[in-house]
Design an enzyme around this catalytic site. Structure first.
Site, short mmCIF file in Angstrom:
data_model
loop_
_atom_site.label_atom_id
_atom_site.label_comp_id
_atom_site.label_asym_id
_atom_site.label_seq_id
_atom_site.Cartn_x
_atom_site.Cartn_y
_atom_site.Cartn_z
NE ARG A 1 -11.10 2.81 4.23
CZ ARG A 1 -12.27 2.17 4.15
NH1 ARG A 1 -13.29 2.59 4.86
NH2 ARG A 1 -12.39 1.12 3.38
NE ARG B 1 -4.57 -0.01 1.95
CZ ARG B 1 -5.47 -0.97 1.82
NH1 ARG B 1 -5.12 -2.22 1.71
NH2 ARG B 1 -6.75 -0.66 1.77
NE ARG C 1 -14.06 -2.76 6.64
CZ ARG C 1 -13.23 -2.93 5.61
NH1 ARG C 1 -13.27 -4.02 4.90
NH2 ARG C 1 -12.35 -1.99 5.30
P1 B4P Z 1 -8.98 -3.28 3.09
O1 B4P Z 1 -9.54 -4.36 3.92
O2 B4P Z 1 -7.92 -3.64 2.12
O3 B4P Z 1 -10.29 -2.72 2.36
P2 B4P Z 1 -10.69 -1.71 1.25
O4 B4P Z 1 -9.53 -1.21 0.46
O5 B4P Z 1 -11.47 -0.65 1.99
O6 B4P Z 1 -11.77 -2.42 0.28
P3 B4P Z 1 -11.79 -3.32 -1.06
O7 B4P Z 1 -11.27 -2.65 -2.28
O8 B4P Z 1 -11.23 -4.68 -0.76
O9 B4P Z 1 -13.37 -3.36 -1.31
P4 B4P Z 1 -14.44 -4.56 -1.25
O10 B4P Z 1 -14.19 -5.62 -2.26
O11 B4P Z 1 -14.54 -5.00 0.17
O12 B4P Z 1 -8.39 -2.10 4.02
C1 B4P Z 1 -8.98 -1.66 5.24
C2 B4P Z 1 -7.94 -0.96 6.15
O13 B4P Z 1 -6.93 -1.92 6.59
C3 B4P Z 1 -7.10 0.16 5.52
O14 B4P Z 1 -7.77 1.42 5.54
C4 B4P Z 1 -5.84 0.15 6.43
O15 B4P Z 1 -6.04 0.84 7.64
C5 B4P Z 1 -5.63 -1.32 6.75
N1 B4P Z 1 -4.67 -1.98 5.83
C6 B4P Z 1 -4.97 -2.96 4.92
N2 B4P Z 1 -3.86 -3.34 4.23
C7 B4P Z 1 -2.84 -2.56 4.69
C8 B4P Z 1 -1.46 -2.46 4.37
N3 B4P Z 1 -0.90 -3.22 3.41
N4 B4P Z 1 -0.69 -1.55 5.04
C9 B4P Z 1 -1.23 -0.78 6.00
N5 B4P Z 1 -2.53 -0.81 6.38
C10 B4P Z 1 -3.35 -1.70 5.73
O16 B4P Z 1 -15.77 -3.80 -1.72
C11 B4P Z 1 -16.35 -2.75 -0.98
C12 B4P Z 1 -17.87 -2.79 -1.12
O17 B4P Z 1 -18.26 -2.62 -2.49
C13 B4P Z 1 -18.50 -4.11 -0.67
O18 B4P Z 1 -19.66 -3.85 0.07
C14 B4P Z 1 -18.82 -4.85 -1.97
O19 B4P Z 1 -19.92 -5.71 -1.86
C15 B4P Z 1 -19.11 -3.69 -2.91
N6 B4P Z 1 -18.75 -3.98 -4.28
C16 B4P Z 1 -17.63 -4.64 -4.73
N7 B4P Z 1 -17.63 -4.72 -6.08
C17 B4P Z 1 -18.78 -4.08 -6.51
C18 B4P Z 1 -19.34 -3.81 -7.82
N8 B4P Z 1 -18.72 -4.22 -8.95
N9 B4P Z 1 -20.52 -3.14 -7.87
C19 B4P Z 1 -21.14 -2.74 -6.74
N10 B4P Z 1 -20.67 -2.95 -5.48
C20 B4P Z 1 -19.49 -3.62 -5.36
#
Ligand code: B4P
Length: 182
Positions: free
Chosen positions: A140, A88, A129
């Site tokens: 973010r 990241r 969440r």
């Molecule tokens: P993550 O858990 O990685 O989550 P994210 O980036 O918020 O979401 P993602 O892109 O995976 O979306 P999702 O499929 O769930 O990070 C959370 C936190 O963890 C960070 O802010 C940080 O603090 C920490 N962290 C993680 N990795 C780290 C690292 N390497 N270094 C430091 N800190 C770190 O989809 C989101 C929503 O959209 C869902 O509800 C889904 O159902 C919906 N959705 C998905 N695809 C869709 C589509 N095509 N159409 C409509 N809805 C859709």
């Protein structure tokens, strides 16, 4: 099909959603640093409590903690892997490069899932969440732009980046990813 992959994109782009589907179909190990950190939080460990505070502000957890989690897992996988949400920032990307050289498993492709900010915010607010409220989502997205988006250029220069339009139905996005990796 390529078997050493990284899914990159802003928060809510669907990295987690697509990674689960892809790993199920192609038998890869799904390594989500977000999930691993949330497991640590649920365990109530000292590390988990520290991580929860940072995640609930939308900031990045320390590179040291994330790297130790990934390294322990990655070295034991033999059937191929998909990194979701890691690296990241540039420091994590450099550490990953060294680790992959050490285990002689170079990254084969990076999928960048692109979605406009308006849709990201809507999706995350609907999911709800703990870290999905407007203020934290805005932070973010800012962190993504500042710290994570430089990786796009880095992997593009290595010739392994593939861009996918993520603002479509889940199965449509999935087919585009399969096509890009086939
Ligand atoms: P993550 O858990 O990685 O989550 P994210 O980036 O918020 O979401 P993602 O892109 O995976 O979306 P999702 O499929 O769930 O990070 C959370 C936190 O963890 C960070 O802010 C940080 O603090 C920490 N962290 C993680 N990795 C780290 C690292 N390497 N270094 C430091 N800190 C770190 O989809 C989101 C929503 O959209 C869902 O509800 C889904 O159902 C919906 N959705 C998905 N695809 C869709 C589509 N095509 N159409 C409509 N809805 C859709």
């Amino acid at each position: 099909m390529k078997k050493k992959l990284l899914f990159l994109g802003p928060p809510g782009a669907g990295k987690g959603t697509q990674s689960v589907l892809f790993c199920k179909k192609y038998g890869l190990e799904h390594l989500s640093t977000g999930d691993l950190l949330r497991n640590e939080v649920s365990s109530g460990s000292v590390l988990g409590l520290k991580a929860a505070e940072i995640m609930n502000q939308g900031e990045l957890v320390s590179d040291e903690l994330v790297l130790s989690i990934v390294e322990n897992r990655l070295i034991n996988i033999t059937q191929g892997w998909l990194l979701d949400g890691f690296p990241r920032n540039v420091n994590q990307a450099n550490s990953l490069k060294k680790l992959l050289e050490k285990i002689n498993q170079p990254l084969e492709a990076v999928i960048l899932i692109k979605v406009p900010d308006d849709y990201l915010i809507k999706r995350l607010l609907e999911r709800g969440r703990q870290d999905d409220n407007e203020e934290v989502i805005t932070n973010r997205l800012k962190i993504y732009r500042e710290k994570t988006s430089p990786l796009i250029d880095l992997y593009s220069k290595q010739g392994i980046l593939k861009e996918i339009e993520g603002n479509a139905e889940i199965d449509v996005v999935f087919s585009c990813i399969e096509k890009a990796l086939g």
